[in-house]
Design an enzyme around this catalytic site. Sequence first.
Site, PDB file in Angstrom:
ATOM      1  N   GLU A 192       2.882  -8.336  -1.825  1.00  0.00           N
ATOM      2  CA  GLU A 192       1.606  -9.048  -0.997  1.00  0.00           C
ATOM      3  C   GLU A 192       0.974 -10.183  -1.643  1.00  0.00           C
ATOM      4  O   GLU A 192       0.979 -10.773  -0.704  1.00  0.00           O
ATOM      5  CB  GLU A 192       0.204  -8.394  -1.905  1.00  0.00           C
ATOM      6  CG  GLU A 192       0.258  -7.038  -1.387  1.00  0.00           C
ATOM      7  CD  GLU A 192       1.130  -5.681  -1.989  1.00  0.00           C
ATOM      8  OE1 GLU A 192       2.113  -6.320  -2.956  1.00  0.00           O
ATOM      9  OE2 GLU A 192       0.177  -4.705  -1.349  1.00  0.00           O
ATOM     10  N   GLU A 203       2.019   1.857  -3.619  1.00  0.00           N
ATOM     11  CA  GLU A 203       0.077   2.340  -4.137  1.00  0.00           C
ATOM     12  C   GLU A 203      -0.006   4.123  -3.655  1.00  0.00           C
ATOM     13  O   GLU A 203      -0.198   4.587  -4.959  1.00  0.00           O
ATOM     14  CB  GLU A 203      -0.842   1.408  -3.814  1.00  0.00           C
ATOM     15  CG  GLU A 203      -0.217  -0.809  -4.300  1.00  0.00           C
ATOM     16  CD  GLU A 203      -0.752  -0.956  -4.017  1.00  0.00           C
ATOM     17  OE1 GLU A 203      -1.479  -1.220  -2.684  1.00  0.00           O
ATOM     18  OE2 GLU A 203      -1.905  -1.391  -4.819  1.00  0.00           O
ATOM     19  N   GLY A 258       0.727  -1.246   0.270  1.00  0.00           N
ATOM     20  CA  GLY A 258      -0.192  -0.011   0.317  1.00  0.00           C
ATOM     21  C   GLY A 258       0.905   1.383  -0.051  1.00  0.00           C
ATOM     22  O   GLY A 258       0.476   2.438  -0.366  1.00  0.00           O
TER      23      GLY A 258
HETATM   24  N1  COA Z   1       1.437  -4.236   8.336  1.00  0.00           N
HETATM   25  C1  COA Z   1       1.539  -4.329  10.158  1.00  0.00           C
HETATM   26  N2  COA Z   1       2.749  -4.362  10.672  1.00  0.00           N
HETATM   27  C2  COA Z   1       3.441  -3.746  10.250  1.00  0.00           C
HETATM   28  C3  COA Z   1       4.003  -3.767   8.561  1.00  0.00           C
HETATM   29  C4  COA Z   1       2.772  -3.369   7.941  1.00  0.00           C
HETATM   30  N3  COA Z   1       2.414  -3.711   7.016  1.00  0.00           N
HETATM   31  N4  COA Z   1       5.179  -3.525   8.731  1.00  0.00           N
HETATM   32  C5  COA Z   1       5.486  -3.349   9.493  1.00  0.00           C
HETATM   33  N5  COA Z   1       4.599  -3.765  10.522  1.00  0.00           N
HETATM   34  C6  COA Z   1       5.203  -3.825  11.773  1.00  0.00           C
HETATM   35  C7  COA Z   1       6.215  -4.590  12.428  1.00  0.00           C
HETATM   36  O1  COA Z   1       5.178  -5.527  12.857  1.00  0.00           O
HETATM   37  C8  COA Z   1       7.076  -4.239  14.096  1.00  0.00           C
HETATM   38  O2  COA Z   1       5.786  -3.453  14.662  1.00  0.00           O
HETATM   39  P1  COA Z   1       6.542  -4.401  15.762  1.00  0.00           P
HETATM   40  O3  COA Z   1       7.900  -3.729  16.035  1.00  0.00           O
HETATM   41  O4  COA Z   1       5.502  -4.437  17.314  1.00  0.00           O
HETATM   42  O5  COA Z   1       6.827  -6.334  16.163  1.00  0.00           O
HETATM   43  C9  COA Z   1       7.519  -3.090  12.814  1.00  0.00           C
HETATM   44  O6  COA Z   1       6.260  -2.527  12.204  1.00  0.00           O
HETATM   45  C10 COA Z   1       8.826  -2.590  12.694  1.00  0.00           C
HETATM   46  O7  COA Z   1       8.945  -4.009  11.769  1.00  0.00           O
HETATM   47  P2  COA Z   1       9.673  -4.783  11.330  1.00  0.00           P
HETATM   48  O8  COA Z   1      10.008  -6.283  10.709  1.00  0.00           O
HETATM   49  O9  COA Z   1       9.951  -5.267  13.301  1.00  0.00           O
HETATM   50  O10 COA Z   1      10.992  -3.926  10.843  1.00  0.00           O
HETATM   51  P3  COA Z   1      12.393  -4.928   9.760  1.00  0.00           P
HETATM   52  O11 COA Z   1      12.844  -4.030   9.831  1.00  0.00           O
HETATM   53  O12 COA Z   1      11.960  -6.405  10.711  1.00  0.00           O
HETATM   54  O13 COA Z   1      11.144  -5.204   8.493  1.00  0.00           O
HETATM   55  C11 COA Z   1       9.822  -5.029   6.507  1.00  0.00           C
HETATM   56  C12 COA Z   1      10.916  -4.300   7.759  1.00  0.00           C
HETATM   57  C13 COA Z   1       9.827  -3.225   5.840  1.00  0.00           C
HETATM   58  C14 COA Z   1      11.366  -5.627   5.426  1.00  0.00           C
HETATM   59  C15 COA Z   1       9.016  -5.415   7.383  1.00  0.00           C
HETATM   60  O14 COA Z   1       8.933  -5.104   8.369  1.00  0.00           O
HETATM   61  C16 COA Z   1       7.643  -5.765   6.717  1.00  0.00           C
HETATM   62  O15 COA Z   1       8.155  -7.136   5.708  1.00  0.00           O
HETATM   63  N6  COA Z   1       6.884  -5.174   6.798  1.00  0.00           N
HETATM   64  C17 COA Z   1       5.790  -5.589   5.638  1.00  0.00           C
HETATM   65  C18 COA Z   1       5.803  -5.819   4.257  1.00  0.00           C
HETATM   66  C19 COA Z   1       4.521  -5.649   3.241  1.00  0.00           C
HETATM   67  O16 COA Z   1       4.011  -7.110   3.374  1.00  0.00           O
HETATM   68  N7  COA Z   1       3.685  -5.208   3.129  1.00  0.00           N
HETATM   69  C20 COA Z   1       2.208  -5.373   2.176  1.00  0.00           C
HETATM   70  C21 COA Z   1       1.204  -5.355   3.434  1.00  0.00           C
HETATM   71  S1  COA Z   1      -0.505  -5.990   1.927  1.00  0.00           S
END
Ligand code: COA
Length: 280
Positions: free
Chosen positions: A154, A134, A131
């Site tokens: 996704e 997007e 998103g």
């Molecule tokens: N939705 C909800 N929470 C999210 C999020 C999302 N899309 N992306 C990150 N967060 C949260 C994590 O759960 C974490 O929360 P917490 O500290 O309370 O556990 C916090 O943000 C930090 O993220 P974290 O994953 O610990 O950081 P990282 O440096 O290890 O990794 C990313 C960073 C961006 C690679 C990883 O957070 C990620 O893959 N996020 C999801 C991306 C995604 O799939 N987006 C599409 C959604 S449809």
Amino acid sequence: MDDPSTSVLAVEKIPLSDDSVNGYIALATINRPNKLNALNTEVMDSLKRFCSWVEDNDQIRCVIITGAKPLPAEEGKRPKPNAFVAGADISEFVGMDSKATKVKFSDNAVEALWSLTKPTIAMVDGFALGGGCEVACSCDIRIASQRSKFGTPEINLGLIPGYGATQRLAKLIGYGKTLEMIMTGEMISAIEAHKIGLVNHVCSEEELQQFTMDLAQKIASKSVFTLATAKRTIKAALNNTLDEGIAIEAEEFANLFDSKDKEEGVRAFMERDKAKWQDK
Ligand code: COA
């Protein structure tokens, strides 16, 4: 509505550097740094209200959307990374079915942003995923810092993008690259995003704010009326054949000759003066 700020969306009014022009730039910061600014319902509702406020407010000449910087790390914990927006809030997807999804995703804030008649710039520093990518694609212009990463992950959730990337990303970077991004779910660097036309400019983290502001100031110094015509006419290229688009341009171009700002722009040129836009 005087100030559309909420706890998850900080809105600032940035004064114009050109004092011959009335109004300001609206800078909206998505503010959930501990969740990498993920788009939960509250953020989406706030963004939607922000968009109506922008549209109703004659003083706003340009919009910048960005993500909040990380907060200082809590003791004993690693710092959170920089993010524009790391996607829709995945925690809201648990147990959600198609009926609820259609309600949640119909008439959403990304569409509201896309539909704004005013110029919009995404200022990206960090992750712009799902998103987040997007939201960036629904802005007119994207500026990214070197450390930014773009992606549509996704597929790793058993999903496809739902805020327009299958269409708007494809218009920006083409069919083949969009398929690759959506099918692999892999992130690409800001440099790669620039190479394929996903972002307009890449700059250092230190330069990002100034670069974006300078660009916004430049755009904000033009006639809002003419800018809206330009945006509407260029967007017509997305939904029409070339011949239809050229006909739309001919009509829009001719109509501008009845506007006050065309007279003013031409007068200012002839008299070596600075144009004073009336925005009509
Ligand atoms: N939705 C909800 N929470 C999210 C999020 C999302 N899309 N992306 C990150 N967060 C949260 C994590 O759960 C974490 O929360 P917490 O500290 O309370 O556990 C916090 O943000 C930090 O993220 P974290 O994953 O610990 O950081 P990282 O440096 O290890 O990794 C990313 C960073 C961006 C690679 C990883 O957070 C990620 O893959 N996020 C999801 C991306 C995604 O799939 N987006 C599409 C959604 S449809």
